[in-house]
Design an enzyme around this catalytic site. Structure first.
Site, mmCIF file in Angstrom:
data_model
loop_
_atom_site.group_PDB
_atom_site.id
_atom_site.type_symbol
_atom_site.label_atom_id
_atom_site.label_comp_id
_atom_site.label_asym_id
_atom_site.label_seq_id
_atom_site.Cartn_x
_atom_site.Cartn_y
_atom_site.Cartn_z
ATOM 1 N N GLU A 170 2.675 6.260 1.803
ATOM 2 C CA GLU A 170 3.261 5.594 2.985
ATOM 3 C C GLU A 170 4.349 6.497 3.542
ATOM 4 O O GLU A 170 4.466 7.651 3.139
ATOM 5 C CB GLU A 170 3.806 4.211 2.598
ATOM 6 C CG GLU A 170 4.887 4.238 1.547
ATOM 7 C CD GLU A 170 5.432 2.857 1.183
ATOM 8 O OE1 GLU A 170 5.219 1.879 1.916
ATOM 9 O OE2 GLU A 170 6.120 2.781 0.141
ATOM 10 N N ARG A 212 6.740 -12.607 0.311
ATOM 11 C CA ARG A 212 6.932 -11.311 -0.361
ATOM 12 C C ARG A 212 8.262 -11.303 -1.118
ATOM 13 O O ARG A 212 8.363 -10.774 -2.219
ATOM 14 C CB ARG A 212 6.882 -10.173 0.677
ATOM 15 C CG ARG A 212 7.042 -8.808 0.048
ATOM 16 C CD ARG A 212 6.801 -7.682 1.041
ATOM 17 N NE ARG A 212 7.816 -7.647 2.074
ATOM 18 C CZ ARG A 212 7.775 -6.831 3.128
ATOM 19 N NH1 ARG A 212 6.765 -5.982 3.274
ATOM 20 N NH2 ARG A 212 8.733 -6.848 4.028
ATOM 21 N N LYS A 246 9.895 -4.827 -3.086
ATOM 22 C CA LYS A 246 10.850 -4.462 -2.020
ATOM 23 C C LYS A 246 12.267 -4.525 -2.583
ATOM 24 O O LYS A 246 13.070 -5.408 -2.267
ATOM 25 C CB LYS A 246 10.686 -5.366 -0.786
ATOM 26 C CG LYS A 246 11.327 -4.751 0.471
ATOM 27 C CD LYS A 246 10.878 -5.465 1.717
ATOM 28 C CE LYS A 246 11.608 -5.010 2.970
ATOM 29 N NZ LYS A 246 11.359 -3.637 3.388
ATOM 30 N N HIS A 263 22.919 -3.189 -19.155
ATOM 31 C CA HIS A 263 21.640 -3.100 -18.442
ATOM 32 C C HIS A 263 20.779 -4.359 -18.502
ATOM 33 O O HIS A 263 20.122 -4.710 -17.534
ATOM 34 C CB HIS A 263 20.826 -1.907 -18.966
ATOM 35 C CG HIS A 263 21.336 -0.580 -18.493
ATOM 36 N ND1 HIS A 263 22.617 -0.135 -18.748
ATOM 37 C CD2 HIS A 263 20.740 0.409 -17.775
ATOM 38 C CE1 HIS A 263 22.794 1.054 -18.216
ATOM 39 N NE2 HIS A 263 21.666 1.412 -17.614
ATOM 40 N N TYR A 308 15.180 -7.314 -1.081
ATOM 41 C CA TYR A 308 15.624 -7.561 0.294
ATOM 42 C C TYR A 308 14.443 -7.738 1.236
ATOM 43 O O TYR A 308 13.302 -7.428 0.870
ATOM 44 C CB TYR A 308 16.537 -6.425 0.788
ATOM 45 C CG TYR A 308 15.806 -5.172 1.224
ATOM 46 C CD1 TYR A 308 15.242 -4.306 0.294
ATOM 47 C CD2 TYR A 308 15.662 -4.856 2.571
ATOM 48 C CE1 TYR A 308 14.576 -3.162 0.698
ATOM 49 C CE2 TYR A 308 14.998 -3.709 2.978
ATOM 50 C CZ TYR A 308 14.455 -2.860 2.031
ATOM 51 O OH TYR A 308 13.787 -1.738 2.435
ATOM 52 N N ARG A 347 29.345 -4.466 -17.412
ATOM 53 C CA ARG A 347 28.189 -3.662 -17.002
ATOM 54 C C ARG A 347 27.305 -3.440 -18.218
ATOM 55 O O ARG A 347 27.699 -2.738 -19.152
ATOM 56 C CB ARG A 347 28.652 -2.315 -16.424
ATOM 57 C CG ARG A 347 27.495 -1.439 -15.971
ATOM 58 C CD ARG A 347 27.957 -0.107 -15.383
ATOM 59 N NE ARG A 347 26.816 0.725 -15.024
ATOM 60 C CZ ARG A 347 26.134 1.488 -15.879
ATOM 61 N NH1 ARG A 347 26.496 1.564 -17.159
ATOM 62 N NH2 ARG A 347 25.086 2.204 -15.473
ATOM 63 N N LEU A 366 4.580 -0.252 -0.288
ATOM 64 C CA LEU A 366 5.067 -1.598 -0.006
ATOM 65 C C LEU A 366 3.977 -2.338 0.771
ATOM 66 O O LEU A 366 3.425 -1.775 1.726
ATOM 67 C CB LEU A 366 6.337 -1.524 0.854
ATOM 68 C CG LEU A 366 6.958 -2.897 1.098
ATOM 69 C CD1 LEU A 366 7.750 -3.327 -0.131
ATOM 70 C CD2 LEU A 366 7.864 -2.881 2.315
HETATM 71 N N1 PDD Z 1 11.267 -0.967 5.911
HETATM 72 N N2 PDD Z 1 7.194 0.822 3.470
HETATM 73 C C1 PDD Z 1 8.499 0.992 3.223
HETATM 74 C C2 PDD Z 1 8.917 1.934 2.163
HETATM 75 C C3 PDD Z 1 9.454 0.258 3.973
HETATM 76 O O1 PDD Z 1 10.761 0.406 3.706
HETATM 77 C C4 PDD Z 1 9.010 -0.607 4.999
HETATM 78 C C5 PDD Z 1 9.959 -1.420 5.826
HETATM 79 C C6 PDD Z 1 7.629 -0.730 5.225
HETATM 80 C C7 PDD Z 1 7.073 -1.666 6.280
HETATM 81 O O2 PDD Z 1 7.172 -3.007 5.875
HETATM 82 P P1 PDD Z 1 7.297 -4.188 6.944
HETATM 83 O O3 PDD Z 1 6.165 -4.028 7.880
HETATM 84 O O4 PDD Z 1 7.192 -5.403 6.117
HETATM 85 O O5 PDD Z 1 8.618 -4.037 7.650
HETATM 86 C C8 PDD Z 1 6.750 -0.011 4.436
HETATM 87 C C9 PDD Z 1 12.289 -1.863 6.387
HETATM 88 C C10 PDD Z 1 12.095 -2.344 7.777
HETATM 89 C C11 PDD Z 1 13.679 -1.326 6.081
HETATM 90 O O6 PDD Z 1 13.875 -0.923 4.939
HETATM 91 O O7 PDD Z 1 14.555 -1.335 6.950
#
Ligand code: PDD
Length: 285
Positions: free
Chosen positions: A182, A51, A149, A102, A32, A100, A206
């Protein structure tokens, strides 16, 4: 009424439907993005889409749209929705199989889903007026592919909830070596003696688009030193400033960590300088 996009059709969000056999639903098998728009203009559009393309490739999900094709699709979605500032949530799962199982199925069309949601106006570039965050910290118990992501966000959700339940706005995460990774939904920066420092891009974080734009715009400006390197939690606890960054938060200053003041407990001057640089340049990315 909010209009969503699902597999080629624009429909009211409440009427959007997918199969319960969708692998995004059964396995969290998808990728996403959240792309911020201010005054209906995106920040970092191509970076977000690249990305996403990288994530789809890592998962071997065959969805061959180019950045331009994504742009057209999302522009059509935005044309049908109102608002000045909003986020676009875009989700591509591997799709719905007939059973279903895997292993990755063959000949299944990916499910594409997108909708818009309102976001607040940017915070003022003013350290005495900006909303400051309060965070806690805990050991990072997520998986070892945090650079993807993925829609499998349970690890992040459980950590976020841990911070939320203790009255905090976010939670900072550290690995078994006591090194900062993070936040549960954001990247983290610290400031020490005027230098801005953030963890390197690896499988523990991320590769945030806001993070990238901050580093690149500060470097292009040239007035603040920036380092990407390993940061210990001792350094985090002794930092002059801490910031958390994401598409919806932009650069948010943190003034309390684990119920202790960060630096002198006030939003710092480097935050204000960096946020001004970011604000002036963010639409260039
Ligand atoms: N979250 N790290 C994680 C685990 C995140 O979920 C996000 C963003 C970031 C920052 O990434 P970016 O600058 O590309 O938004 C870092 C989004 C906004 C969400 O899950 O809603």
């Amino acid at each position: 009424m909010s209009i969503a996009y699902v597999n080629g059709a624009f429909v009211p969000l409440e009427e959007a439907r997918i199969s319960p056999l969708d692998r995004g639903f059964l396995f969290g098998d998808g990728i996403y993005e959240v792309i911020p728009y201010y005054n209906r203009k995106p920040v970092g559009f191509a970076l977000h889409m690249q990305r996403m393309i990288n994530g789809l490739k890592a998962l071997e999900i065959k969805c061959e749209k180019s950045i331009d094709e994504w742009r057209q699709l999302l522009d059509s979605l935005i044309d049908q929705n109102e608002g000045s500032n909003f986020g676009v949530y875009l989700h591509v799962s591997r799709g719905a199989d007939t059973k279903r199982f895997h292993a990755y199925p063959e000949n299944v069309e990916p499910t594409i889903f997108a909708f818009t949601f309102g976001i607040k106006d940017p915070e003022p570039v003013d350290r005495s007026a900006v909303h400051a965050y309060k965070v806690s910290s805990t050991e990072d118990l997520r998986w070892k592919r945090c650079n993807i992501k993925s829609t499998s966000l349970l690890g992040n959700v459980m950590h976020f909830q841990q911070g939320h339940a203790s009255g905090n706005n976010e939670i900072l995460l550290y690995n078994q070596k006591n090194e900062l990774t993070e936040g549960s939904s954001c990247n983290v920066f610290i400031v020490k003696d005027g230098t801005v420092i953030t963890p390197v891009e690896d499988n523990q974080i991320l590769p945030g688009i806001t993070r990238r734009i901050i580093i690149d715009s500060i470097k292009a400006d040239g007035s603040i030193p920036v380092e990407e390197r390993t940061i210990t939690m001792d350094e985090v606890r002794n930092a002059d400033e801490i910031w958390i960054t994401s598409s919806s938060k932009e650069i948010a200053p943190v003034t309390r960590l684990d119920d202790q003041p960060v630096g002198n407990g006030e939003v710092g001057p480097v935050w204000e300088k960096a946020f001004r640089i970011y604000t002036d340049r963010k639409f260039d990315y």
